[in-house]
Design an enzyme around this catalytic site. Structure first.
Site, PDB file in Angstrom:
ATOM      1  N   LYS A   1     -78.917   9.678 -49.277  1.00 30.33           N
ATOM      2  CA  LYS A   1     -78.513   8.362 -48.759  1.00 30.33           C
ATOM      3  C   LYS A   1     -77.000   8.180 -48.894  1.00 30.33           C
ATOM      4  CE  LYS A   1     -83.030   6.318 -49.589  1.00 30.33           C
ATOM      5  NZ  LYS A   1     -83.933   5.716 -50.562  1.00 30.33           N
TER       6      LYS A   1
ATOM      7  N   GLN B   1     -84.002   2.272 -55.847  1.00 30.95           N
ATOM      8  CA  GLN B   1     -84.919   3.362 -55.509  1.00 30.95           C
ATOM      9  C   GLN B   1     -86.259   3.179 -56.228  1.00 30.95           C
ATOM     10  OE1 GLN B   1     -84.272   5.695 -53.246  1.00 30.95           O
ATOM     11  NE2 GLN B   1     -86.130   6.887 -53.552  1.00 30.95           N
TER      12      GLN B   1
ATOM     13  N   ASP C   1     -83.596  -2.573 -47.420  1.00 27.32           N
ATOM     14  CA  ASP C   1     -84.910  -1.921 -47.491  1.00 27.32           C
ATOM     15  C   ASP C   1     -85.974  -2.744 -46.754  1.00 27.32           C
ATOM     16  OD1 ASP C   1     -85.431   0.504 -48.762  1.00 27.32           O
ATOM     17  OD2 ASP C   1     -85.258  -0.360 -50.767  1.00 27.32           O
TER      18      ASP C   1
HETATM   19  N1  GUN Z   1     -88.650   5.452 -52.544  1.00 24.94           N
HETATM   20  C1  GUN Z   1     -89.088   6.246 -51.533  1.00 24.94           C
HETATM   21  N2  GUN Z   1     -88.704   5.743 -50.338  1.00 24.94           N
HETATM   22  C2  GUN Z   1     -88.028   4.607 -50.593  1.00 24.94           C
HETATM   23  C3  GUN Z   1     -87.371   3.654 -49.778  1.00 24.94           C
HETATM   24  O1  GUN Z   1     -87.369   3.711 -48.541  1.00 24.94           O
HETATM   25  N3  GUN Z   1     -86.760   2.622 -50.426  1.00 24.94           N
HETATM   26  C4  GUN Z   1     -86.780   2.510 -51.784  1.00 24.94           C
HETATM   27  N4  GUN Z   1     -86.157   1.456 -52.324  1.00 24.94           N
HETATM   28  N5  GUN Z   1     -87.366   3.389 -52.568  1.00 24.94           N
HETATM   29  C5  GUN Z   1     -87.988   4.425 -51.980  1.00 24.94           C
END
Ligand code: GUN
Length: 296
Positions: A54, A98, A121
């Protein structure tokens, strides 16, 4: 004729290229560089890989990407204080904690603490509500938003079509349904959500013009469950043991790709399908969050 592959890598690259153009335009017009801050609690190796990609993707799009790494035993109150600080920071337009977070931390409390205007998100209840009512101001969760972009970009006519979604998760199944029932491009579907208590699953899936599998069961969708000519979108990412593979495992989706691609008209592969779209949509949401702060 085997199904046409929907190339998530190529579509995601186009989305990311547009994000880079939009980010540069915002910088030129308002002096604002869109910024995403990811908070990672603990040292789960899979999460560390996601978070690194990311941050890299942000930088490649000319955006600010920062990661705050906290120890696995960080108290919940400390994490909430970090979120408060990021909420107040005008240079941070998107905040992502995350998931999963360690067990002693209440994930829902964390999600609700993020300013909905920075919740790129799309997990905050305010954004879930906005997506449901079709308020364009809201942030849709990145994976279902990415699926919708894939449908549009690959020329799938969704209007009036039967869409069947396998899986009722808050992150994929429910928001996917909310997006597809709206009026407009890549939507106007008649939607069914199937889940673990659904009776005669195949009777539902066989009716689908658009079948979206997000159930987390390796290769569960077989050819006999798919209507000839259907569009099949595979959201699953499952690790299965494979002694012949270098790492001892391989990644498969929720769909038995080889046989279903003999029946479907279009299909997404795993990997290289929905996966790359998630980060692309995260960047797109972050640029939009930045634009909203200046009314652009
Ligand atoms: N863990 C796995 N995929 C995601 C996501 O798209 N957002 C977040 N915050 N955690 C994740």
């Amino acid at each position: 004729m085997p199904a046409e592959r929907i190339d998530g890598v190529a579509i995601a690259a186009r989305v990311r290229a547009k994000v880079a153009v939009d980010a540069a335009a915002l910088k030129a017009s308002h002096g604002v560089t869109p910024g995403l801050t990811v908070v990672l609690v603990g040292d789960d190796p899979a999460s560390a890989v996601y978070v690194a990609s990311k941050e890299k993707a942000c930088k490649e799009a000319g955006m600010n990407g920062e990661t705050i790494r906290l120890a696995a035993d960080t108290p919940e109150a400390e994490l909430l204080a970090v979120i408060d600080r990021l909420n107040a920071d005008v240079g941070v337009h998107g905040i992502l904690v995350q998931m999963p977070v360690p067990k002693h931390i209440d994930a829902q409390k964390v999600i609700r603490r993020i300013d909905p205007r920075k919740d790129v998100d799309g997990f905050h209840p305010v954004n879930a509500g906005k997506v449901l009512i079709g308020d364009a101001d809201g942030f849709a969760p990145c994976t279902p938003a990415g699926v919708q972009v894939m449908l549009i970009e690959s020329g799938v006519d969704t209007s009036g079509k039967e869409a069947v979604i396998l899986g009722r998760s808050t992150i994929v199944g429910k928001p996917m349904a909310a997006l597809l029932i709206q009026s407009g491009k890549g939507a106007d579907c008649t939607v069914t959500i199937c889940h673990s208590r659904t009776k005669d699953l195949a009777a539902h899936t066989r009716r689908a013009d658009i079948l979206i599998a997000a159930i987390g069961k390796p290769e569960m969708v077989t050819a006999d469950m798919v209507k000839p000519g259907a569009v099949v979108i595979d959201v699953g990412i499952n690790r299965v043991d494979d002694p012949t593979a270098k790492k001892g495992y391989r990644i498969v989706g929720d769909v038995k790709f080889d046989e279903v691609s003999q029946v479907a008209s279009k299909i997404t592969p795993v990997p290289g399908g929905v996966g790359p779209m998630t980060i692309a949509m995260l960047l797109a949401n972050t640029v939009r969050a930045a634009r909203l702060t200046v009314g652009a």
